[in-house]
Design a protein around this motif. Structure first.
Motif, PDB file in Angstrom:
ATOM      1  N   LEU A  58       0.830  -1.231  -0.227  1.00 31.94           N
ATOM      2  CA  LEU A  58       0.512   0.373   0.166  1.00 31.94           C
ATOM      3  C   LEU A  58       0.667   1.766  -0.472  1.00 31.94           C
ATOM      4  O   LEU A  58       0.406   2.434  -0.994  1.00 31.94           O
ATOM      5  N   THR A  59       1.839   1.076   1.145  1.00 33.62           N
ATOM      6  CA  THR A  59       2.499   2.621   1.196  1.00 33.62           C
ATOM      7  C   THR A  59       3.228   2.718  -0.607  1.00 33.62           C
ATOM      8  O   THR A  59       3.642   3.554  -1.098  1.00 33.62           O
ATOM      9  N   GLU A  81      -8.539   2.996   0.955  1.00 36.81           N
ATOM     10  CA  GLU A  81      -8.181   4.263   0.796  1.00 36.81           C
ATOM     11  C   GLU A  81      -7.558   5.732   1.677  1.00 36.81           C
ATOM     12  O   GLU A  81      -7.259   6.442   1.038  1.00 36.81           O
ATOM     13  N   GLN A  82      -8.195   5.414   2.521  1.00 36.16           N
ATOM     14  CA  GLN A  82      -7.347   6.432   3.565  1.00 36.16           C
ATOM     15  C   GLN A  82      -5.536   6.520   4.328  1.00 36.16           C
ATOM     16  O   GLN A  82      -5.267   7.107   4.121  1.00 36.16           O
ATOM     17  N   PHE A  83      -5.456   4.443   4.200  1.00 39.80           N
ATOM     18  CA  PHE A  83      -4.212   4.528   4.015  1.00 39.80           C
ATOM     19  C   PHE A  83      -3.699   5.181   3.126  1.00 39.80           C
ATOM     20  O   PHE A  83      -2.024   5.949   3.449  1.00 39.80           O
ATOM     21  N   ILE A  84      -3.813   5.727   1.753  1.00 39.00           N
ATOM     22  CA  ILE A  84      -3.274   5.406   0.699  1.00 39.00           C
ATOM     23  C   ILE A  84      -3.250   7.399   0.895  1.00 39.00           C
ATOM     24  O   ILE A  84      -2.038   8.188   0.848  1.00 39.00           O
ATOM     25  N   LYS A  85      -3.719   8.161   1.449  1.00 40.09           N
ATOM     26  CA  LYS A  85      -4.327   9.659   1.748  1.00 40.09           C
ATOM     27  C   LYS A  85      -3.487   9.590   2.492  1.00 40.09           C
ATOM     28  O   LYS A  85      -2.830  11.201   2.418  1.00 40.09           O
ATOM     29  N   VAL A  86      -3.017   8.823   3.800  1.00 37.79           N
ATOM     30  CA  VAL A  86      -2.039   9.271   4.731  1.00 37.79           C
ATOM     31  C   VAL A  86      -0.549   9.028   4.532  1.00 37.79           C
ATOM     32  O   VAL A  86       0.250   9.903   4.901  1.00 37.79           O
ATOM     33  N   VAL A  87      -0.184   8.308   3.609  1.00 41.37           N
ATOM     34  CA  VAL A  87       0.965   8.575   3.505  1.00 41.37           C
ATOM     35  C   VAL A  87       1.067   9.498   2.128  1.00 41.37           C
ATOM     36  O   VAL A  87       2.199  10.029   2.469  1.00 41.37           O
ATOM     37  N   GLN A  88       0.179  10.003   1.326  1.00 42.93           N
ATOM     38  CA  GLN A  88       0.546  10.944   0.254  1.00 42.93           C
ATOM     39  C   GLN A  88       0.901  11.956   0.955  1.00 42.93           C
ATOM     40  O   GLN A  88       1.207  12.836   0.586  1.00 42.93           O
TER      41      GLN A  88
END
Length: 150
Positions: A24-25, A126-133
């Motif tokens: 995911l990261t 989707e939240q995980f991706i937003k957090v990393v970005q």
């Protein structure tokens, strides 16, 4: 001067033992607007070898930002953080704890060890991706980072 201005890719070190979170990261950083390289190690001992450029990591790039999980095999994230912040050659590298732990004692202990920020891993994809970005945007386009020779 930002990394984009000098044309260099941002170097991330992800210290994570969960293959799903690594995937995911990678996905989040691939979709990024900032040119970056993601280096991944799966435990705390490997993280320190990478950072100290030991063994197979002799040619490892110096990370601009370290994404560090707390719950790691061999050497946990708190131990890694403590070693990083105690080493004069590493202590200025921003360390972002990104973990599933919401325990207040983990938050307090890592800030006592001089973590730069503590982020809970969202369960939602989707939240995980937003957090990393968001982490990437903040640390690489908003914040002024020290150079390696500073």
């Amino acid at each position: 001067m930002s990394l984009e201005e000098i044309g260099r890719a941002a170097e991330f070190l992800l210290v994570e033992d969960n293959p799903g979170d690594v995937r995911l990261t990678k996905e989040a950083l691939t979709e990024s607007k900032v040119k970056n390289n993601l280096n991944v190690v799966g435990d705390g001992e490997e993280a320190m070898a990478f950072l100290k450029r030991q063994g197979k990591y002799a040619e490892a790039p110096r990370p601009d930002v370290i994404l560090l999980d707390l719950n790691l095999p061999k050497k946990n994230g708190r131990e890694v953080l403590e070693e990083i912040k105690a080493d004069p050659s590493l202590k200025r590298i921003p360390v972002v704890i990104i973990t599933s732990s919401e325990a207040e004692q983990d938050v307090l202990k890592t800030y006592d060890l001089h973590v730069n920020c503590y982020v809970n891993k969202p369960v939602d994809l989707e939240q995980f991706i937003k957090v990393v970005q968001s982490i990437e945007t903040f640390w690489l386009t908003i914040v002024k980072l020290p150079s390696e020779i500073a």
